[in-house]
Design a protein around this motif. Structure first.
Motif, PDB file in Angstrom:
ATOM      1  N   VAL A  94      26.112 -12.512  21.322  1.00  0.00           N
ATOM      2  CA  VAL A  94      26.512 -13.107  20.472  1.00  0.00           C
ATOM      3  C   VAL A  94      27.560 -14.135  20.960  1.00  0.00           C
ATOM      4  O   VAL A  94      28.175 -14.083  22.166  1.00  0.00           O
ATOM      5  CB  VAL A  94      27.094 -12.235  19.026  1.00  0.00           C
ATOM      6  N   PHE A  95      27.921 -15.190  20.062  1.00  0.00           N
ATOM      7  CA  PHE A  95      28.991 -16.267  20.637  1.00  0.00           C
ATOM      8  C   PHE A  95      30.447 -15.690  20.252  1.00  0.00           C
ATOM      9  O   PHE A  95      30.421 -15.066  19.583  1.00  0.00           O
ATOM     10  CB  PHE A  95      28.793 -17.557  19.725  1.00  0.00           C
ATOM     11  N   SER A 118      24.891  -8.127  12.917  1.00  0.00           N
ATOM     12  CA  SER A 118      26.125  -8.593  13.392  1.00  0.00           C
ATOM     13  C   SER A 118      26.743  -8.234  14.654  1.00  0.00           C
ATOM     14  O   SER A 118      26.530  -6.971  14.846  1.00  0.00           O
ATOM     15  CB  SER A 118      27.057  -8.535  12.124  1.00  0.00           C
ATOM     16  N   GLY A 119      27.225  -8.846  15.520  1.00  0.00           N
ATOM     17  CA  GLY A 119      28.058  -8.609  16.699  1.00  0.00           C
ATOM     18  C   GLY A 119      27.007  -8.260  17.931  1.00  0.00           C
ATOM     19  O   GLY A 119      25.743  -8.539  17.757  1.00  0.00           O
ATOM     20  N   GLU A 120      27.666  -7.706  18.814  1.00  0.00           N
ATOM     21  CA  GLU A 120      26.515  -7.445  20.092  1.00  0.00           C
ATOM     22  C   GLU A 120      25.633  -6.399  19.862  1.00  0.00           C
ATOM     23  O   GLU A 120      25.938  -5.455  19.056  1.00  0.00           O
ATOM     24  CB  GLU A 120      27.640  -7.139  21.263  1.00  0.00           C
ATOM     25  N   SER A 151      21.864  -2.459   7.520  1.00  0.00           N
ATOM     26  CA  SER A 151      22.554  -1.326   7.773  1.00  0.00           C
ATOM     27  C   SER A 151      23.757  -1.796   8.635  1.00  0.00           C
ATOM     28  O   SER A 151      23.549  -2.499   9.815  1.00  0.00           O
ATOM     29  CB  SER A 151      21.715  -0.085   8.038  1.00  0.00           C
ATOM     30  N   ARG A 152      24.865  -1.239   8.455  1.00  0.00           N
ATOM     31  CA  ARG A 152      25.930  -1.659   9.276  1.00  0.00           C
ATOM     32  C   ARG A 152      25.724  -0.669  10.658  1.00  0.00           C
ATOM     33  O   ARG A 152      25.604   0.479  10.416  1.00  0.00           O
ATOM     34  CB  ARG A 152      27.432  -1.326   8.809  1.00  0.00           C
ATOM     35  N   ARG A 153      26.235  -1.468  11.622  1.00  0.00           N
ATOM     36  CA  ARG A 153      25.949  -0.562  13.052  1.00  0.00           C
ATOM     37  C   ARG A 153      27.211  -0.399  13.780  1.00  0.00           C
ATOM     38  O   ARG A 153      28.174  -1.465  13.397  1.00  0.00           O
ATOM     39  CB  ARG A 153      24.914  -1.336  13.765  1.00  0.00           C
TER      40      ARG A 153
END
Length: 224
Positions: free
Chosen positions: A91-92, A154-156, A222-224
């Motif tokens: 990700v950025f 979201s995120g890596e 789902s949140r990871r």
């Protein structure tokens, strides 16, 4: 409509019309042959073999931003479920995706309702892999509130390049994000862009398919 707004909603009024199907499915080979709209330098899209079949690779270098898209009417009363898979190399770093300076995503899939002769009524839902916004967050695109962003990931990634599957009820998402109970959408697009972030990134896309609600259940992020 300005170029910035076109970037956000990919107004389908200017696209080549394609006849509708009961349940459209687009293979990676088909995605590669979609029309192209460049917003900066051209993102390089190519087919890539993998252990689980061919996928579309999007290799973005700083200064590049281009989308691939098709106009195709889809009956949301029959096939409201959009199903696809995607992956990212990363990700950025240090961007604010709610600002024009941070409006870049390693992978994103657009669904568009064409405003026809009233382009300001064109609406879009953008499913994105966010660099910083929490999963499940939604916000107006920095260029126009007619395009709503929804972070499904979201995120890596836990494993760079690993394909993850998504399913969304597009009709429900337009109702939630735009307050519009649509019977039909008019186009779909994908884009990997990095012109604002100025950081190289690679994304991958698998087949994209429309499904009836009875044959697939939507999966909330789902949140990871």
């Amino acid at each position: 409509m300005t170029t910035d707004t076109l970037r956000a909603v990919l107004c389908c009024a200017a696209l080549l019309s394609v006849s509708s199907q009961a349940a459209p499915r687009y293979s990676p080979e088909a995605l590669l042959n979609w029309q192209v709209r460049d917003f900066a330098e051209h993102t390089h899209y190519q087919l890539e073999p993998s252990a689980k079949g061919t996928r579309l690779q999007a290799n973005c270098q700083p200064g590049q931003a281009s989308a691939r898209y098709i106009e195709q009417k889809v009956d949301l009363t029959q096939t409201p479920i959009l199903s696809w898979s995607w992956a990212v190399s990363g990700v950025f770093r240090g961007i604010d995706e709610t600002s024009k300076e941070g409006d870049d995503y390693p992978v994103r899939v657009y669904v568009v309702k064409d405003g026809g002769l009233l382009p300001w009524r064109t609406l879009a839902v953008n499913y994105v892999w966010s660099s910083a916004q929490p999963v499940g967050t939604h916000w107006p695109n920095a260029y126009t509130s007619n395009a709503q962003m929804l972070a499904l990931r979201s995120g890596e990634p836990s494993e760079a390049g690993a394909m993850l599957s998504e399913q969304r009820n597009v009709r429900e998402d337009f109702l939630t994000l735009h307050g519009e109970d649509l019977q039909q959408v008019d186009g779909i697009a994908l884009m990997t862009d990095c012109d604002n972030a100025g950081q190289p990134i690679t994304g991958w896309y698998g087949a994209i398919e429309w499904l009836p609600a009875t044959s697939a259940a939507t999966s909330s992020p789902s949140r990871r």
